[in-house]
Structures are given as C-alpha cells and as structure tokens.
Write a protein that holds these residues in place. Structure first.
Motif, short mmCIF file in Angstrom:
data_model
loop_
_atom_site.label_atom_id
_atom_site.label_comp_id
_atom_site.label_asym_id
_atom_site.label_seq_id
_atom_site.Cartn_x
_atom_site.Cartn_y
_atom_site.Cartn_z
N GLU A 191 8.66 67.89 25.83
CA GLU A 191 8.58 68.01 24.37
C GLU A 191 9.94 67.80 23.72
O GLU A 191 10.05 67.22 22.63
CB GLU A 191 8.01 69.38 24.00
CG GLU A 191 6.54 69.53 24.37
CD GLU A 191 6.05 70.95 24.23
OE1 GLU A 191 6.89 71.83 23.92
OE2 GLU A 191 4.85 71.20 24.42
N ALA A 192 11.00 68.27 24.40
CA ALA A 192 12.34 68.07 23.85
C ALA A 192 12.69 66.58 23.80
O ALA A 192 13.27 66.09 22.82
CB ALA A 192 13.37 68.82 24.70
N GLY A 193 12.31 65.86 24.83
CA GLY A 193 12.55 64.42 24.84
C GLY A 193 11.76 63.70 23.76
O GLY A 193 12.28 62.81 23.07
N LEU A 194 10.49 64.08 23.58
CA LEU A 194 9.67 63.46 22.54
C LEU A 194 10.19 63.79 21.15
O LEU A 194 10.15 62.95 20.25
CB LEU A 194 8.22 63.94 22.69
CG LEU A 194 7.47 63.48 23.95
CD1 LEU A 194 6.13 64.18 24.08
CD2 LEU A 194 7.28 61.96 23.94
N ALA A 195 10.69 65.03 21.00
CA ALA A 195 11.23 65.43 19.69
C ALA A 195 12.47 64.62 19.32
O ALA A 195 12.74 64.39 18.13
CB ALA A 195 11.58 66.92 19.70
N LEU A 196 13.20 64.15 20.30
CA LEU A 196 14.38 63.33 20.05
C LEU A 196 14.05 61.86 19.85
O LEU A 196 14.94 61.04 19.64
CB LEU A 196 15.37 63.47 21.22
CG LEU A 196 16.02 64.85 21.39
CD1 LEU A 196 16.81 64.90 22.69
CD2 LEU A 196 16.93 65.16 20.21
N GLY A 197 12.76 61.54 19.94
CA GLY A 197 12.34 60.17 19.72
C GLY A 197 12.52 59.26 20.92
O GLY A 197 12.52 58.03 20.78
N ILE A 198 12.65 59.82 22.10
CA ILE A 198 12.84 59.02 23.31
C ILE A 198 11.49 58.43 23.72
O ILE A 198 10.48 59.13 23.75
CB ILE A 198 13.41 59.88 24.45
CG1 ILE A 198 14.75 60.49 24.03
CG2 ILE A 198 13.58 59.06 25.72
CD1 ILE A 198 15.31 61.47 25.04
N PRO A 199 11.43 57.14 24.06
CA PRO A 199 10.16 56.54 24.51
C PRO A 199 9.65 57.24 25.77
O PRO A 199 10.42 57.74 26.59
CB PRO A 199 10.54 55.09 24.81
CG PRO A 199 11.77 54.84 24.01
CD PRO A 199 12.51 56.14 23.96
N TYR A 200 8.30 57.21 25.91
CA TYR A 200 7.72 57.97 27.01
C TYR A 200 8.15 57.46 28.36
O TYR A 200 8.37 58.24 29.29
CB TYR A 200 6.18 57.92 26.92
CG TYR A 200 5.52 58.68 28.05
CD1 TYR A 200 5.53 60.06 28.09
CD2 TYR A 200 4.91 57.99 29.10
CE1 TYR A 200 4.94 60.75 29.12
CE2 TYR A 200 4.33 58.68 30.16
CZ TYR A 200 4.34 60.06 30.15
OH TYR A 200 3.78 60.74 31.19
N HIS A 201 8.32 56.13 28.52
CA HIS A 201 8.69 55.61 29.83
C HIS A 201 10.10 56.07 30.23
O HIS A 201 10.38 56.27 31.41
CB HIS A 201 8.60 54.08 29.84
CG HIS A 201 9.64 53.38 29.04
ND1 HIS A 201 9.54 53.20 27.67
CD2 HIS A 201 10.83 52.81 29.41
CE1 HIS A 201 10.61 52.55 27.24
NE2 HIS A 201 11.41 52.32 28.26
N LYS A 202 10.97 56.28 29.23
CA LYS A 202 12.30 56.79 29.54
C LYS A 202 12.27 58.28 29.87
O LYS A 202 13.03 58.76 30.71
CB LYS A 202 13.26 56.53 28.38
CG LYS A 202 13.63 55.07 28.20
CD LYS A 202 14.73 54.89 27.17
CE LYS A 202 15.15 53.43 27.08
NZ LYS A 202 16.24 53.23 26.07
#
Length: 298
Positions: A191-202
């Motif tokens: 969730e932290a990665g998604l909140a930062l706008g990082i693409p899912y594959h990354k």
C-alpha cells in the motif's frame, strides 16, 4: 497471614508441582517418540555409508556406468567395480536445470496470481489443480508426460521430455510456497508503494519479491530436492543413456535411473549403495541450504 491466604498459597504451589510433573512426562514422551521415529533414518544412513563408501572414488564421478561384463570381470578378480555415474550426474543436472528454467518463472507468476486473486473462482480452481498435482503419484505424472510430451511433442524419449515431467512435479510446490510467502508480507508495504504512485510491476520486482526472497528460494530448493530423486517419470520420458549426453533431443540418464538399472543387474548391485549415498547426500545438502535460508528469514 490468614489461614485462607495460606491455603491459597499451598494450593497454588500444589498446582504448579502438578503442571511441572505433567510437563516433564510429556517432554519425556516427546523425546522417546522422536528417538523412535529418527532411529530408522540413522540405521539407513549407516548402512548406506558402510556399503557405499567403498565405491566412492575419483572414477565414480568422472566415468560413465560400466556394463555388466566389465563389472563381472572386476568382481571375479576381487577388484572394485570400474566406472562411475558421470552419465547419470550429467543427465540429472541438465534435466533439473531445464525443469527449473520452466517451472520457477511459471510457478512464481501463478503464485502471485493466486495471492492477488485469492478469493476468485478461477484462482480457487487453479489452487485445487495445484493441490491435485502435488498429491498425485509420480508414476501418474510420468504417464501423463508420456502421453502429452513424448507422444505428441518430442515424438520420442529425450532429456526435454524428462525435464517437462520434472517441471510439472516442481510447479505445485513453487506455486504454494510463493502464495504463502506473499501472504506473510504486510499489506502496508504494498500500500505504501501504491500510495507513492509506483507502478505495480515495480512494486512486485523491487519490493514484494526482495522482501519475500528467502521464502521463495526455500520453496524452489524444496521443489528441486523433491524431483532430483524421482525415477518413475524419467523411466517414461528420459529412458536412459549409457553415454554422457547433453543433447535435449536425445535420451539421457539420471542418477535415480542408474540406481534402478544397477538394482536389476546382479553384477552392478554394489553400485546401488554408492549411487544412493550420493543422491541422499545431494538431497541433504539442498535441504540444509533451505533450512539455513528459513533460519535467516526468521
């Protein structure tokens, strides 16, 4: 101190003594049954070492398996059986390598799919199929591999057919270990990665996989250690080869296949113990590595 308080203290002390005695009894039972369960394993290892160590030498790892006549002449003259299991080691390595190249990426992708779609109907079907494959006897998977691959794809026995049979056996373990490993990763990390706008594959490649790397490696090593000693599927796919071959389109030998061949030849039966000792040692090393990874993960 009142009589009531004294009685409560005595009662508590008595209860502690009872619990201590019960714990000791259970501990003794656990130790005794553990010794009973592991004793046959030590007897097997002792027998393998005692009978197999005499054939372990440099030639054992650098020469192909001898024929029955060579072994008979050596035994009749009081010498050790010449030759070794180089063709089996080479065949095992090439088939396990190709099987790993096929099964590891596919198993990781399916495990990730099950993790992300755990409650969907299709994911449940895939999970059930994986469980069926994991519980199916190896001879059944060998027959399926013969019908699908040997008859219709390779049109003959080959290292490639044996590799595909081993890959089918590896898949369920890798799939379930991948799914369970990802379930243990806190959702807050993703969730932290998604909140930062990082693409899912990354997120998958840079966060989830590195976080669960030890668990993924453990599942992969356990899958390899399972298939490395399989015989039945290879009898129906790889067939065997008395020479060292790395051609994927030709039949190859494997250590389990050699053990079966040695067992059926009275002149080569002594090599059964040495080959079995080598195979047990190889599987033991893989399991120790996986245990080491688990301990570091914890």
């Amino acid at each position: 101190m009142s009589k009531t308080l004294k009685l409560e203290i005595l009662q508590a002390t008595g209860n502690q003594k009872k619990r201590y005695i019960k714990n000791k009894i259970i501990q003794i039972f656990v130790v005794v049954f553990a010794i009973i369960a592991t004793t046959p394993v030590f007897f097997i290892l002792f027998e393998l070492i005692k009978k197999g160590i005499k054939q372990i030498n440099f030639d054992f790892f650098t020469k192909v398996a001898p024929d029955s006549f060579e072994a008979m002449m050596a035994v009749s003259s009081g010498k050790g059986i010449p030759g070794g299991i180089l063709n089996g080691i080479g065949g095992t390595l090439i088939m396990v390598t190709v099987a790993s190249i096929v099964a590891i990426p596919l198993g990781l992708l399916i495990g990730i799919f099950l993790y992300e779609n755990g409650k969907s109907r299709y994911a449940n079907i895939v999970r059930d199929v994986s469980d069926i494959l994991q519980g199916a006897p190896s001879i059944v998977l060998g027959i399926i591999s013969y019908i699908w691959i040997v008859k219709n794809v390779t049109h003959g026995f080959s290292a490639l057919a044996g590799s595909m049979a081993l890959a089918i056996m590896m898949l369920p373990l890798i799939i379930r270990s991948t799914e369970e490993t990802f379930k243990m990763i806190p959702n807050s990390i993703k969730e932290a990665g998604l909140a930062l706008g990082i693409p899912y594959h990354k997120i998958l490649l840079k966060i989830l996989i590195p976080t669960g790397l030890s668990g993924l490696l453990t599942g992969i090593l356990l899958a390899i250690s399972r298939v490395i000693g399989e015989t039945a599927p290879l009898m129906l796919t790889a067939l065997g080869n008395p020479t060292l071959s790395f051609n994927l389109n030709k039949p190859v030998d494997a250590v389990p296949l050699l053990i079966w061949q040695f067992y059926n030849d009275p002149n080569l039966v002594d090599l059964v113990w040495s080959s079995s000792l080598f195979l047990v040692f190889l599987v033991l090393v893989l399991n120790l590595i996986s245990k080491r990874i688990i301990s570091k993960r914890k």
